[in-house]
Design an enzyme around this catalytic site. Structure first.
Site, short mmCIF file in Angstrom:
data_model
loop_
_atom_site.label_atom_id
_atom_site.label_comp_id
_atom_site.label_asym_id
_atom_site.label_seq_id
_atom_site.Cartn_x
_atom_site.Cartn_y
_atom_site.Cartn_z
N CYS A 57 -19.01 -4.26 -47.68
CA CYS A 57 -17.64 -5.53 -47.02
C CYS A 57 -17.85 -6.56 -47.22
O CYS A 57 -18.90 -7.34 -46.52
CB CYS A 57 -16.54 -4.69 -47.10
SG CYS A 57 -14.98 -6.01 -46.62
N ASP A 77 -16.51 -8.91 -45.63
CA ASP A 77 -15.70 -8.94 -44.12
C ASP A 77 -16.91 -9.77 -43.46
O ASP A 77 -18.27 -9.28 -43.36
CB ASP A 77 -15.59 -7.97 -43.18
CG ASP A 77 -15.30 -7.72 -42.07
OD1 ASP A 77 -14.06 -7.75 -41.59
OD2 ASP A 77 -15.42 -8.61 -41.30
N ARG A 82 -18.07 -10.36 -40.61
CA ARG A 82 -18.16 -9.09 -39.12
C ARG A 82 -19.69 -7.95 -39.59
O ARG A 82 -20.34 -7.27 -39.08
CB ARG A 82 -17.52 -8.49 -38.56
CG ARG A 82 -16.58 -9.65 -37.31
CD ARG A 82 -15.25 -8.67 -37.16
NE ARG A 82 -14.62 -8.31 -37.86
CZ ARG A 82 -12.97 -7.93 -38.13
NH1 ARG A 82 -12.54 -7.07 -37.19
NH2 ARG A 82 -12.59 -7.01 -39.03
N CYS A 105 -11.33 -2.36 -42.23
CA CYS A 105 -11.81 -2.91 -43.18
C CYS A 105 -10.03 -3.79 -43.49
O CYS A 105 -9.19 -3.06 -43.71
CB CYS A 105 -11.97 -1.75 -43.70
SG CYS A 105 -12.93 -2.82 -45.87
#
Ligand code: CO
Length: 208
Positions: free
Chosen positions: A41, A43, A45, A100
């Site tokens: 992903c 993302d 993080r 997510c």
């Protein structure tokens, strides 16, 4: 964040690497031979190499919202083709993460414009596993389970490609589904039985 700080960081990083190995960048420039294709992903993080304790040259990385390997996404299909056929990676990893935002958005009925068709692929995962998901009372547990099932379905999409089917037959490539738990830092192996899945899906997706 002060963008100029990044260039200071870069100088320090170069020095750290050269202190460890004076020929580090000569080796890096010579070419890549990664063992792993990582589909994760976007993302901020859920980084790729860092959480695996790996570095430059170790992993061919592709990240998008909610770690999707949609059948008609030419970018991800191109990445799979290049990594499997040309780089000859030994493993393909699809790694999702708890918390997510892409999966969360797909669980809500809000109109998100251009993201609608993208998120529809995740809604399809919900529909395919509706009975299991609707039976989970706690909404956070249901959310976590959808994240896991989405990883599993994206592994299936990877397995549907002729490149991966051939690489499995010819040299035993393996496909893995993982989830990164942001709250603990742990990588969790969903232990997806890809060989059995491949066997089952070949009935419909088999390519000669
Ligand atoms: Co995400």
């Amino acid at each position: 964040m002060d963008i100029s700080k990044i260039f200071e960081n870069n100088k320090e990083w170069i020095q750290t690497k050269l202190d460890e190995d004076a020929s580090y960048f000569d080796k890096l420039a010579a070419g890549q031979d990664p063992d792993i294709l990582y589909i994760g992903c976007s993302d901020s993080r859920a980084t790729a190499e860092e959480i695996m304790g790996l570095g430059p040259g170790d992993v061919f990385v592709y990240r998008n919202i909610a770690n999707m390997a949609s059948n008609t996404d030419l970018t991800v299909m191109g990445v799979i083709n290049y990594a499997v056929v040309h780089l000859k990676v030994k493993h393909v990893v699809v790694c999702g993460h708890y918390g997510c935002g892409g999966v969360k958005a797909a669980m809500q009925s809000q109109d998100l414009g251009i993201l609608n068709p993208y998120l529809r692929n995740i809604r399809d995962v919900y529909r395919m596993h509706k009975d299991e998901l609707n039976a989970i009372i706690d909404s956070n547990d249901r959310y976590k389970r959808l994240i896991e099932l989405n990883v599993q379905e994206q592994c299936i999409n990877v397995l549907k490609t002729s490149d991966v089917q051939l690489a499995f037959k010819d040299r035993g490539i393996t496909v893995h589904g993982w989830v990164f738990d942001l709250a603990s830092g742990k990588l969790i192996d969903l232990k997806i039985d890809f060989a059995t899945i491949l066997d089952e899906i070949m009935e419909i997706y088999h390519l000669d």
